[in-house]
Scaffold this active site. Sequence first.
Site, mmCIF file in Angstrom:
data_model
loop_
_atom_site.group_PDB
_atom_site.id
_atom_site.type_symbol
_atom_site.label_atom_id
_atom_site.label_comp_id
_atom_site.label_asym_id
_atom_site.label_seq_id
_atom_site.Cartn_x
_atom_site.Cartn_y
_atom_site.Cartn_z
ATOM 1 N N GLU A 20 -11.689 -32.333 -114.185
ATOM 2 C CA GLU A 20 -10.684 -31.615 -113.421
ATOM 3 C C GLU A 20 -11.255 -30.368 -112.752
ATOM 4 O OE1 GLU A 20 -5.994 -30.670 -114.040
ATOM 5 O OE2 GLU A 20 -7.323 -30.473 -115.731
ATOM 6 N N ASP A 21 -12.090 -29.649 -113.467
ATOM 7 C CA ASP A 21 -12.487 -28.329 -113.001
ATOM 8 C C ASP A 21 -13.875 -28.243 -112.378
ATOM 9 O OD1 ASP A 21 -10.097 -27.579 -113.981
ATOM 10 O OD2 ASP A 21 -10.865 -26.581 -115.781
#
Length: 724
Positions: free
Chosen positions: A85-86
């Site tokens: 996600e990051d």
Amino acid sequence: MALENPRYKKMLDDLLDACKHHLPSVSDVMITKAFEFALEAHKNDLRASGEPYFTHPFEVAMIVSQEIPLDDVTVVCALLHDVVEDTDFNLDFMVKEFGKEVTEIVDGVTKIGGIFKGQEITQAENYRKLLLSMVKDVRVILVKFADRLHNMRTLEFVNQDKQRRIAQETLEIYAPFANRFGLGQVKWELEDLSFKYLNREAYEEIARKIKSKRKERESYINKFSEPIIQKLNDYNLKYEMNGRPKHLYSIYRKMVKRNKPFEEIYDLFAIRIIIDTENTNDCYTTLGIVNQMYLPVPDRFKDYVSIPKTNNYQSIHTTVVGPEGRLVEVQIRTKKMHEVAEKGVAAHWRYKENKAASDKELESWVNWIRDIFESASKDDARKELLESFKLNLYQDEIYVFTPKGDLRRLPVGSTPVDFAFEIHSKVGFHCIGAKVNGKIVPLDTVLHSGDQVEIITSKNQHPNKNWMKFVVTHKSKTAIRKWINKEEEDIIDAGKEIWEKKIKRLKLSFTPSDLAKLTLSLKFESPKLFYKAIGQGKINLDEVLTATREKEEKKEKIPSLEFDNFASIARTDIGGVLVDGKNAGIMYSYAKCCNPIPGDPVIGYITVGEGIKIHRKTCINLIRISEKDSSKLVPVQWPEAEGSLFVAGLSILGEDSAGILNEISHTIVSYQNTNIKSININTTDSMFEGSVTLYVHNIEHLARIIERLKKLKGVYTVERFESS
Ligand code: MN
């Protein structure tokens, strides 16, 4: 290499130690690889606390290895849970490095964040998919809870708004979920942390009072336990006994619910006896010992060992009269039962011998969630979901029996209708009466543990709106609501058909906006409700239609006929003189009453001192003036006006909804940067009526904007109005 840094080397050692201490088997290689990978992937990021971001996945991994231990794969996934996600690493890359199993769990963790956020609950199809991934691998849920737990533990570093939002979400969604999966310990901590941020004053007061009473409590519990300990030793039972920790939020909730002061809630002492045994019978032996020492209070005995709760909680609860006549609640359970109570699904999984076999208990854990997701309709999904969570959160259960003696678990407060839907939706839909313990009872009778319930059905019976007032289970509520909605849809369809036949026979035509205006004038909030009233036979269509036709005729007659007159008069009287705006020497301006814009049919009016005023041909003002003196009218052409802006007014009618004002203005402004002069919205019941004045180049420009506005959801009509 990052691991040369002694700080990180120590973190890795700690994690491996924790894993070896709590997990059945540990792959050092895999965990080290995931550790290094996450460290590298997050190396440029910081947390709100200012620490390196990596501390977060690391702490989440520590939680899943120590507090809800299951296996080393879960620890690897915890380390990697924020990577996709990051950071720039994608799922394909992860499959290559860590394999499909790990990747699927990490992907699931990323995606279920959306479910929990609630506002993204808009597409039933999506939850079903996500739910399947949760069901397929319960480790997704463990990582997600550990993630939230760590975020809650470090919530002090974010701003107050965010604190409240996250605490609320945790209390409403994560805590009930944790409870449902039997993660008792996680649930308590999430609740207490949420409570701290949502109501700090109450939290601190309770914490202070608990602290001041600690000594007194401990000495009482010791006094109470002594004789029991002796007996347990006599019987050679191995045990652990402690004062049961009371959680701040649960004390607070009881204070509010029972409207009692702290002291009364807190003075009920509680101890827990955890027996180190495989033999369930030892629980009953211990119960016997406790009851021998102290007098039990009737009605306070609960045997969740023989009949576990739906989240697989097992324990014996009894309340006895202790020294000095004080009441003490005693919980008795085996070590395994205790672990299941605290670590739920994780403990269960660990005790399971064959991990691949299908599993009834695990299924019961997830079925509840599946029920909620599958029954939630698109529009009400979030509301229903929250409602169900709240419903199921702290509900106690009763046990009732079918005529054949099968056991059914229902929430406290359940009625025969709930029971009927529990048996089968068909039984629920047609239940007309019930017998409880052989006697006929009303359908809203509250059932009690031990009742034997028989449902009487009839083909002609159907759910009834009133049932909603007394049913309590999610299943029955959803089924009844669905049925009522379906019934309403049928009436609406029937009403629509009657209406369409009628206007066809009378050779009338109604555009959607005509219809919206008509229904509004009849005080219906929407055409749907108008159809419903027709379907129910509540309105006389002939009367309605005659009245509208009369009104229409009156309205149209006056302006159009008069206008035809004056137009011809104007032409003859001025003798066909064509006034052109470009002609030098003639002053002209636009009338404020009708705000003509290029493209409108216009006519000029000769004024004293102001030259020619240009009006729209439909201008009521103009028509009135011309009745008195039509000799001042002159035909005009539109002057060249490229680049100039003209004011036009729109009136908009539709269904009121949050943000409609914003949507309208956005629609206007986003078309060629159109400027709004003024905007005004009035709402009545569920309708809104808005008037907007805006700057346009010409009639084409205005037409485009009208088109776009008409496409907005909930907008019925958009019309230009004459004067501003
Ligand atoms: Mn995270």
